[in-house]
Design a protein around this motif. Structure first.
Motif, mmCIF file in Angstrom:
data_model
loop_
_atom_site.group_PDB
_atom_site.id
_atom_site.type_symbol
_atom_site.label_atom_id
_atom_site.label_comp_id
_atom_site.label_asym_id
_atom_site.label_seq_id
_atom_site.Cartn_x
_atom_site.Cartn_y
_atom_site.Cartn_z
ATOM 1 N N PHE A 182 0.838 -1.194 0.000
ATOM 2 C CA PHE A 182 0.000 0.000 0.000
ATOM 3 C C PHE A 182 0.873 1.244 0.000
ATOM 4 C CE2 PHE A 182 1.032 -0.451 4.432
ATOM 5 C CZ PHE A 182 1.116 0.851 4.910
ATOM 6 N N TYR A 183 0.215 2.377 -0.279
ATOM 7 C CA TYR A 183 0.854 3.683 -0.141
ATOM 8 C C TYR A 183 -0.223 4.656 0.309
ATOM 9 C CZ TYR A 183 -1.231 4.549 -4.748
ATOM 10 O OH TYR A 183 -2.112 4.684 -5.784
ATOM 11 N N TYR A 184 0.177 5.831 0.752
ATOM 12 C CA TYR A 184 -0.768 6.865 1.146
ATOM 13 C C TYR A 184 -0.911 7.868 0.015
ATOM 14 C CZ TYR A 184 -0.512 5.041 5.871
ATOM 15 O OH TYR A 184 -0.572 4.223 6.972
ATOM 16 N N ASN A 185 -2.164 8.195 -0.337
ATOM 17 C CA ASN A 185 -2.373 9.173 -1.403
ATOM 18 C C ASN A 185 -2.271 10.591 -0.828
ATOM 19 O OD1 ASN A 185 -4.855 9.716 -0.177
ATOM 20 N ND2 ASN A 185 -6.077 8.801 -1.800
ATOM 21 N N GLU A 186 -2.470 11.584 -1.677
ATOM 22 C CA GLU A 186 -2.323 12.986 -1.264
ATOM 23 C C GLU A 186 -3.303 13.381 -0.165
ATOM 24 O OE1 GLU A 186 -2.639 15.289 -4.819
ATOM 25 O OE2 GLU A 186 -0.716 14.594 -5.601
ATOM 26 N N GLN A 187 -4.438 12.694 -0.080
ATOM 27 C CA GLN A 187 -5.427 12.993 0.953
ATOM 28 C C GLN A 187 -5.159 12.226 2.241
ATOM 29 O OE1 GLN A 187 -6.399 11.988 -2.280
ATOM 30 N NE2 GLN A 187 -6.566 14.135 -2.906
ATOM 31 N N GLY A 188 -4.143 11.367 2.237
ATOM 32 C CA GLY A 188 -3.786 10.619 3.434
ATOM 33 C C GLY A 188 -4.456 9.262 3.565
ATOM 34 N N TYR A 189 -5.180 8.847 2.522
ATOM 35 C CA TYR A 189 -5.846 7.549 2.549
ATOM 36 C C TYR A 189 -4.877 6.442 2.134
ATOM 37 C CZ TYR A 189 -10.281 10.032 2.919
ATOM 38 O OH TYR A 189 -11.306 10.826 3.349
ATOM 39 N N LYS A 190 -5.060 5.276 2.708
ATOM 40 C CA LYS A 190 -4.252 4.114 2.353
ATOM 41 C C LYS A 190 -4.804 3.523 1.056
ATOM 42 C CE LYS A 190 -2.934 1.510 5.768
ATOM 43 N NZ LYS A 190 -2.910 0.523 6.860
ATOM 44 N N VAL A 191 -3.939 3.320 0.061
ATOM 45 C CA VAL A 191 -4.321 2.771 -1.241
ATOM 46 C C VAL A 191 -3.562 1.468 -1.433
ATOM 47 C CG1 VAL A 191 -4.387 3.171 -3.729
ATOM 48 C CG2 VAL A 191 -4.654 5.098 -2.157
#
Length: 65
Positions: free
Chosen positions: A12-21
């Protein structure tokens, strides 16, 4: 209780909004589609139509020996 450990940048990674993707690799490790419309779904699920798109498998080319 056994709990699988997920790794940042691999699973996973964190997107610009801080959500886990979750990544495609994570979905393949999990082994099934959750039907949530994930960004990197390798199973071809379309949440808008609640269907699976046909995914073309890459061809394996044999080389002459």
């Amino acid at each position: 209780m056994y709990q699988k450990i997920i790794k940042e940048h691999e699973d996973f990674y964190y997107n610009e909004q801080g959500y886990k993707v979750f990544t495609e690799a994570y979905h393949l490790k999990r082994g099934y589609c959750c039907k949530s419309g994930c960004k990197h779904c390798p199973y071809g699920y379309d949440k808008k139509t609640d269907t699976f798109k046909k995914i073309a498998k890459p061809e394996i080319k044999k080389t002459a020996e």
